[in-house]
Scaffold this active site. Structure first.
Site, PDB file in Angstrom:
ATOM      1  N   SER A   1       0.792  -1.241   0.000  1.00  0.00           N
ATOM      2  CA  SER A   1       0.000   0.000   0.000  1.00  0.00           C
ATOM      3  C   SER A   1       0.821   1.287   0.000  1.00  0.00           C
ATOM      4  O   SER A   1       0.253   2.366  -0.161  1.00  0.00           O
ATOM      5  CB  SER A   1      -0.928   0.035   1.212  1.00  0.00           C
ATOM      6  OG  SER A   1      -2.053  -0.757   0.960  1.00  0.00           O
TER       7      SER A   1
ATOM      8  N   LYS B   1       0.289   3.462  -2.914  1.00  0.00           N
ATOM      9  CA  LYS B   1      -0.966   4.196  -3.148  1.00  0.00           C
ATOM     10  C   LYS B   1      -0.791   5.713  -3.331  1.00  0.00           C
ATOM     11  O   LYS B   1      -1.341   6.277  -4.267  1.00  0.00           O
ATOM     12  CB  LYS B   1      -1.983   3.870  -2.045  1.00  0.00           C
ATOM     13  CG  LYS B   1      -2.531   2.420  -2.148  1.00  0.00           C
ATOM     14  CD  LYS B   1      -3.498   2.101  -1.015  1.00  0.00           C
ATOM     15  CE  LYS B   1      -4.302   0.830  -1.219  1.00  0.00           C
ATOM     16  NZ  LYS B   1      -3.668  -0.411  -0.880  1.00  0.00           N
TER      17      LYS B   1
ATOM     18  N   TYR C   1      -3.480  -3.408 -10.218  1.00  0.00           N
ATOM     19  CA  TYR C   1      -3.330  -2.930  -8.833  1.00  0.00           C
ATOM     20  C   TYR C   1      -2.438  -3.884  -8.033  1.00  0.00           C
ATOM     21  O   TYR C   1      -1.559  -3.448  -7.274  1.00  0.00           O
ATOM     22  CB  TYR C   1      -4.729  -2.815  -8.201  1.00  0.00           C
ATOM     23  CG  TYR C   1      -4.742  -2.748  -6.699  1.00  0.00           C
ATOM     24  CD1 TYR C   1      -4.594  -1.542  -6.021  1.00  0.00           C
ATOM     25  CD2 TYR C   1      -4.905  -3.915  -5.933  1.00  0.00           C
ATOM     26  CE1 TYR C   1      -4.596  -1.491  -4.634  1.00  0.00           C
ATOM     27  CE2 TYR C   1      -4.910  -3.872  -4.544  1.00  0.00           C
ATOM     28  CZ  TYR C   1      -4.757  -2.660  -3.903  1.00  0.00           C
ATOM     29  OH  TYR C   1      -4.750  -2.614  -2.537  1.00  0.00           O
TER      30      TYR C   1
ATOM     31  N   TYR D   1      -4.845   4.595   7.595  1.00  0.00           N
ATOM     32  CA  TYR D   1      -6.214   4.073   7.643  1.00  0.00           C
ATOM     33  C   TYR D   1      -7.000   4.658   8.813  1.00  0.00           C
ATOM     34  O   TYR D   1      -6.944   5.863   9.041  1.00  0.00           O
ATOM     35  CB  TYR D   1      -6.204   2.531   7.670  1.00  0.00           C
ATOM     36  CG  TYR D   1      -5.176   1.935   6.757  1.00  0.00           C
ATOM     37  CD1 TYR D   1      -5.247   2.173   5.380  1.00  0.00           C
ATOM     38  CD2 TYR D   1      -4.114   1.185   7.235  1.00  0.00           C
ATOM     39  CE1 TYR D   1      -4.300   1.647   4.515  1.00  0.00           C
ATOM     40  CE2 TYR D   1      -3.169   0.656   6.380  1.00  0.00           C
ATOM     41  CZ  TYR D   1      -3.259   0.893   5.025  1.00  0.00           C
ATOM     42  OH  TYR D   1      -2.322   0.383   4.177  1.00  0.00           O
TER      43      TYR D   1
ATOM     44  N   VAL E   1       1.196  -3.300   4.208  1.00  0.00           N
ATOM     45  CA  VAL E   1       1.164  -4.548   5.000  1.00  0.00           C
ATOM     46  C   VAL E   1       2.471  -5.317   5.029  1.00  0.00           C
ATOM     47  O   VAL E   1       2.621  -6.212   5.864  1.00  0.00           O
ATOM     48  CB  VAL E   1       0.079  -5.559   4.543  1.00  0.00           C
ATOM     49  CG1 VAL E   1      -1.281  -5.160   4.999  1.00  0.00           C
ATOM     50  CG2 VAL E   1       0.138  -5.826   3.077  1.00  0.00           C
TER      51      VAL E   1
END
Ligand code: GLN
Length: 334
Positions: free
Chosen positions: A82, A85, A208, A260, A278
């Site tokens: 992530s 992103k 992705y 998050y 992660v």
């Protein structure tokens, strides 16, 4: 007199990063302070991640002047996950314009876990945030290119320019993720149902997933972060990758949802835009000063590296990077 437009970021005042000796001393101290922390657990929902050693721990810093410092496992390769992103968002935002991405993906915090399906459901318009899986999959679908291959090339090339070197895919990790990707595939279909998927959902999810399997190190990530800190110019290659305006919009999103549902806690403690992944990476950006990156696989319940958070908190204070901190002028100029 020149009137700055709302798009203009010409007038910036952010101070400077302390000198190289201080940076090396502080990252070494942060590494030493938290190396023995054993809290958290290594992500196991992707089989290839579950085998990572929980002891790995690296910290790297890159200033906007290109000066680089690293300690511990700062050259250990891991999949970006992530942490891609914000960079993916920056590339797509640059190509499509910030208004369009806001209208088609959303920019508000979901307040929910990174893989939340409910986040899509409770937003009546299907809009989420590019820092969580749903919004990032929607962002992937907006990447320029008529085919999945062209979209992939656009993203890999752009991420490589941000990193200042050609990034490679970890094929083993990718195969493992492709085999266990039901949740992201379902999310793409759900977004399609809400009119928020702008390309084939299966092909988009695959692009992705490939992006998340790109191999980086803490040093690479710190340089990518430093590019966002340097108004979009990579401080080592000196190449402009994205505009100043795209950088600040990317940092704004990192503040809303970079960690998050714990992004509020993070802002409260650290006061800087950041993004976790992660596999155990966290990048943190001090605008106008530089990028920090940590790598330590054990995660908290929200999926954020435990030792990474501790080390960054210490460094934000020690290096004077917290954007929200101030002290009276009279005292500081004594
Ligand atoms: N590839 C991972 C996923 O989509 C990335 C998630 C993350 O790093 N939080 O599940």
């Amino acid at each position: 007199m020149h009137e700055p437009t709302p798009e203009s970021t010409a007038q910036v005042s952010t101070g400077t990063m302390p000198g190289p000796e201080t940076v090396v001393e502080l990252i070494t101290q942060a590494h030493r302070s938290y190396a023995d922390v054993t809290d958290g657990s290594v992500a196991d929902y992707i089989p290839a991640l579950a085998v990572a050693s929980p002891d790995l721990f690296g910290i790297a810093a890159v200033g906007v002047n290109g000066r680089t410092a690293g300690v511990g496992d700062s050259e250990h390769a891991f999949t970006i996950q992530s942490v891609a992103k914000p960079f993916q968002f920056a590339l797509v935002c640059e190509a499509l314009g910030h208004r369009e991405v806001r209208e088609r993906i959303g920019v508000n915090a979901t307040g929910l876990p990174f893989d939340s399906v409910m986040a899509v459901e409770i937003a009546s318009d299907g809009l989420t945030n590019p820092m969580v899986n749903a919004g990032a999959i929607a962002t992937t679908s907006l990447a320029p290119g008529r085919t999945a291959e062209l979209k992939w090339r656009f993203l890999r090339d752009g991420l490589s320019r941000l990193a200042g070197r050609e990034l490679e895919v970890d094929e083993e990790a990718l195969a493992s993720e492709r085999a266990t990707n039901g949740r992201n595939e379902a999310m793409a279909r759900l977004l399609e149902g809400h009119g928020r998927m702008y390309f084939d959902p299966d092909e988009t999810t695959d692009v992705y997933t490939r992006q998340g399997a790109l191999l980086v190190t803490a040093s690479t990530l710190a340089l990518m972060g430093a590019t966002l800190a340097d108004g979009g110019v990579n401080p080592i290659t000196q190449r402009r990758v994205v505009s100043e305006d795209t950088c600040r919009r990317t940092l704004a999103l990192m503040l809303t949802a970079g960690l998050y549902e714990l992004s509020g806690d993070w802002l409260y403690e650290v006061g800087l835009p950041a993004k976790s992944g992660v596999s155990g990476g966290i990048i943190t950006v001090a605008p106008g000063k530089g990028g920090l990156a940590t790598f330590a696989p054990p995660l908290d319940a929200a999926g954020n590296s435990v030792r990474g958070q501790l080390a960054t908190k210490m460094l934000s204070r020690g290096l004077g990077l917290d954007l929200l901190a101030s002290s009276p002028v009279a005292e500081s100029t004594d």
